[in-house]
Design an enzyme around this catalytic site. Structure first.
Site, short mmCIF file in Angstrom:
data_model
loop_
_atom_site.label_atom_id
_atom_site.label_comp_id
_atom_site.label_asym_id
_atom_site.label_seq_id
_atom_site.Cartn_x
_atom_site.Cartn_y
_atom_site.Cartn_z
N GLU A 1 0.82 -1.22 0.00
CA GLU A 1 0.00 0.00 0.00
C GLU A 1 0.85 1.26 0.00
OE1 GLU A 1 -3.58 2.23 2.50
OE2 GLU A 1 -2.76 0.37 3.28
N LYS B 1 -2.38 -1.98 -3.23
CA LYS B 1 -3.45 -1.13 -2.67
C LYS B 1 -3.04 0.33 -2.83
CE LYS B 1 -6.22 -0.14 1.45
NZ LYS B 1 -6.73 -0.61 2.76
#
Length: 339
Positions: free
Chosen positions: A177, A219
């Site tokens: 992420e 992500k």
């Protein structure tokens, strides 16, 4: 064999029409959420709130995995079932947030680097034993006139790849992420430029550290105007810019991209995801890994009252259903007014 386990888990998380619930708020963040509804952040109240979400009947039709905070991974449902077992029994894959948060970056204190690599190998072993099959680590990149620096981008990309390699060694799928924040006054063009540079650095590091791309998920932020920008890009423009950036930088070997909502409103985050999925097939599946954008209506409906649990679960189920539709490119605004 290990590779195949990672690949299978990553593919299961990207099941069509399903996405990931991020219920991994740190102790500080969940306190802010509970403060907003006038509920004290005790372990008991945190357990009650997560129990409400995880026991929602039918959520498993739209939720493939749940990211847990360390405390939650070791908590039990009201009936005594450990949360990871409760989720697994519903066909939902339990995951775990493993980073220790973003701290000031030495030499550039206005920027952040995420900590938590020390002792991570041992912690991953404990998390796997407790039932976690995937993990999450968030790097934070801020946009300002003189930020981000190449230094900040590089150290965060390096840490994300170190984390990912350690996860795969433990048989755990890493969600990588890198979040470019949307808090500034920057244009969507500036967001695209920074996101492009960040993804370029992240995939360079992942390759250097031999991370199996087929056994991970990305992500990212969407490419979007900063919150303070007077000119806010429309839904179609956000979708086009995001896909252009991802197609330029994300290898086709990555099985899926699960977007963060990044402070967008519930409905806007859903509309953006839907618009991308309507723009035709991409090399990777596109879905969601939302926290606040899945939970906010449920939190407001619950307000810490046991009597409100059914209404809160309905509110959560509605957001899960609408985002599941967006993951298929089948969402429309009329679904928001439907019961």
């Amino acid at each position: 064999m290990q590779h195949q386990v990672l690949i299978n888990t990553a593919r299961s998380l990207m099941a069509p029409g399903k996405g990931i619930l991020a219920a991994d708020e740190s102790t500080g963040t969940i306190k802010k959420r509970l403060d907003s509804i006038g509920v004290e952040s005790t372990e008991q109240n945190r357990q009650a709130y997560r129990n409400l979400l995880f026991t929602t009947a039918g959520a498993e039709e739209f939720i493939s995995g749940v990211i847990l905070f360390q405390e939650t991974l070791f908590q039990k449902a009201d009936d005594g079932t450990p949360f990871p077992d409760l989720l697994t029994d519903k066909g939902i894959i339990p995951g775990i947030k493993v980073d220790m948060g973003a701290k000031p970056l030495a030499g550039s204190p206005e920027e952040k680097v995420t900590e938590g690599l020390d002792g991570l190998r041992e912690r991953l072993s404990d998390y796997a034993a407790a039932g976690a099959r995937f993990a999450k680590w968030r790097g934070v990149i801020d946009i300002a006139e003189d930020r981000p620096t190449d230094y900040c981008i590089h150290v965060n990309a390096h840490a994300l790849a170190r984390y990912a390699a350690l996860c795969q060694e433990a048989g755990i799928v890493p969600i990588v992420e890198p979040e470019v924040l949307m808090d500034g006054a920057n244009s969507i063009e500036r967001c695209e430029q920074v996101t492009d540079a960040v993804l370029d650095a992240v995939f360079t590091e992942l390759k250097r550290q031999n991370v199996l791309l087929e056994g991970m998920l990305l992500k990212p932020n969407m490419v979007i105007s900063g919150k303070q920008c007077p000119q806010q890009a429309g839904v179609e423009e956000v979708a086009r810019a995001t896909l252009r950036c991802l197609n330029r930088r994300v290898p086709a070997a990555v099985p899926g991209i699960v977007f963060l909502s990044g402070g967008q409103s519930d409905e806007l985050a859903t509309a953006h995801l839907d618009a991308m999925n309507r723009m035709g097939p991409q090399p990777w599946a596109l879905s969601f890994s939302y926290g606040r954008a899945l939970q906010a209506p449920a939190l407001q409906a619950w307000r810490g009252q046991a009597d409100n649990v059914p209404a809160a679960q309905q509110a959560f189920l509605k957001r899960a259903r609408n985002n599941g539709a967006a993951a298929r490119g089948e969402y429309n605004a009329d679904m928001e007014s439907a019961a």
